[in-house]
Design an enzyme around this catalytic site. Sequence first.
Site, PDB file in Angstrom:
ATOM      1  N   GLU A  63     -10.773   4.038   8.362  1.00 10.98           N
ATOM      2  CA  GLU A  63     -10.593   3.751   9.763  1.00 10.98           C
ATOM      3  C   GLU A  63     -12.286   2.912   9.881  1.00 10.98           C
ATOM      4  O   GLU A  63     -12.915   2.889   9.021  1.00 10.98           O
ATOM      5  CB  GLU A  63     -10.698   4.894  10.689  1.00 10.98           C
ATOM      6  CG  GLU A  63      -9.270   5.575  10.412  1.00 10.98           C
ATOM      7  CD  GLU A  63      -9.069   6.765  11.399  1.00 10.98           C
ATOM      8  OE1 GLU A  63     -10.124   7.223  11.904  1.00 10.98           O
ATOM      9  OE2 GLU A  63      -7.815   7.151  11.443  1.00 10.98           O
ATOM     10  N   GLU A  74      -1.320   4.187   2.515  1.00 10.91           N
ATOM     11  CA  GLU A  74      -0.180   3.585   1.614  1.00 10.91           C
ATOM     12  C   GLU A  74      -0.567   2.101   1.251  1.00 10.91           C
ATOM     13  O   GLU A  74      -0.145   1.818   0.162  1.00 10.91           O
ATOM     14  CB  GLU A  74       1.393   3.511   2.329  1.00 10.91           C
ATOM     15  CG  GLU A  74       1.864   4.797   2.744  1.00 10.91           C
ATOM     16  CD  GLU A  74       1.228   4.978   4.128  1.00 10.91           C
ATOM     17  OE1 GLU A  74      -0.035   5.019   4.472  1.00 10.91           O
ATOM     18  OE2 GLU A  74       2.126   5.299   5.082  1.00 10.91           O
TER      19      GLU A  74
HETATM   20  N1  THU Z   1      -2.004   6.165   8.839  1.00 11.86           N
HETATM   21  C1  THU Z   1      -1.584   5.946   7.428  1.00 11.86           C
HETATM   22  O1  THU Z   1      -2.793   6.257   6.807  1.00 11.86           O
HETATM   23  N2  THU Z   1      -0.591   5.958   7.194  1.00 11.86           N
HETATM   24  C2  THU Z   1       0.513   5.659   8.122  1.00 11.86           C
HETATM   25  O2  THU Z   1       1.708   5.061   7.618  1.00 11.86           O
HETATM   26  C3  THU Z   1       0.494   6.302   9.366  1.00 11.86           C
HETATM   27  C4  THU Z   1      -0.935   6.362  10.007  1.00 11.86           C
HETATM   28  C5  THU Z   1      -3.452   6.492   9.324  1.00 11.86           C
HETATM   29  C6  THU Z   1      -3.747   5.294  10.253  1.00 11.86           C
HETATM   30  C7  THU Z   1      -5.278   6.098  11.004  1.00 11.86           C
HETATM   31  O3  THU Z   1      -5.975   6.081  10.137  1.00 11.86           O
HETATM   32  C8  THU Z   1      -4.449   7.557  10.876  1.00 11.86           C
HETATM   33  O4  THU Z   1      -3.478   7.430   9.956  1.00 11.86           O
HETATM   34  C9  THU Z   1      -3.951   7.848  12.285  1.00 11.86           C
HETATM   35  O5  THU Z   1      -2.921   6.768  12.783  1.00 11.86           O
END
Ligand code: THU
Length: 160
Positions: A63, A74
């Site tokens: 993030e 992913e």
């Molecule tokens: N997130 C993922 O890593 N993969 C996804 O397909 C869904 C969301 C992460 C993005 C963000 O850092 C956190 O999960 C909350 O949305």
Amino acid sequence: MKEIEIKTKVKACQLNELSADEQELIAIAKQQTNNSYCPYSKFHVGAAAKLDNGVIIRGANQENAAYPSGLCAERSALFAAGANYPEVPVNTLVIACYTDGHFTEDPGAPCGACRQVMIETEHRYGKPMKVILYGEKEIFVFEKASDLMPVGFFSEDLKG
Ligand code: THU
């Protein structure tokens, strides 16, 4: 007007119904949640992508204070695979999600952008990429990424 019904296939499994290789990949995806950098959402996502040459690429969501600058687990794994082994198809992708002190009960659902990247990865190599979504209660196994995104957008669609 014609109504078209679109069906997709997913297997809901328990861990012991999966192969040893798949179980190992799940363990790696779960471990990868430790490498998630998610000070804002506190939602840890780990990913593990096994390539056809046996190499395992690891990913975790990253993030950023400028929210849209972050990246999902992913995509971090699939882009690393493409950047390091452009010629090698991705065989299997696993994701696992951890929040509030435990792995999610339900299988983690990839966001739309990740599904789009998954179908392009699959399409690029012209062979199915298995996608495994880990959940404590059950594990979803999609035999091919396109099962997660029917009516996907592909390079051919750019030609009009
Ligand atoms: N997130 C993922 O890593 N993969 C996804 O397909 C869904 C969301 C992460 C993005 C963000 O850092 C956190 O999960 C909350 O949305």
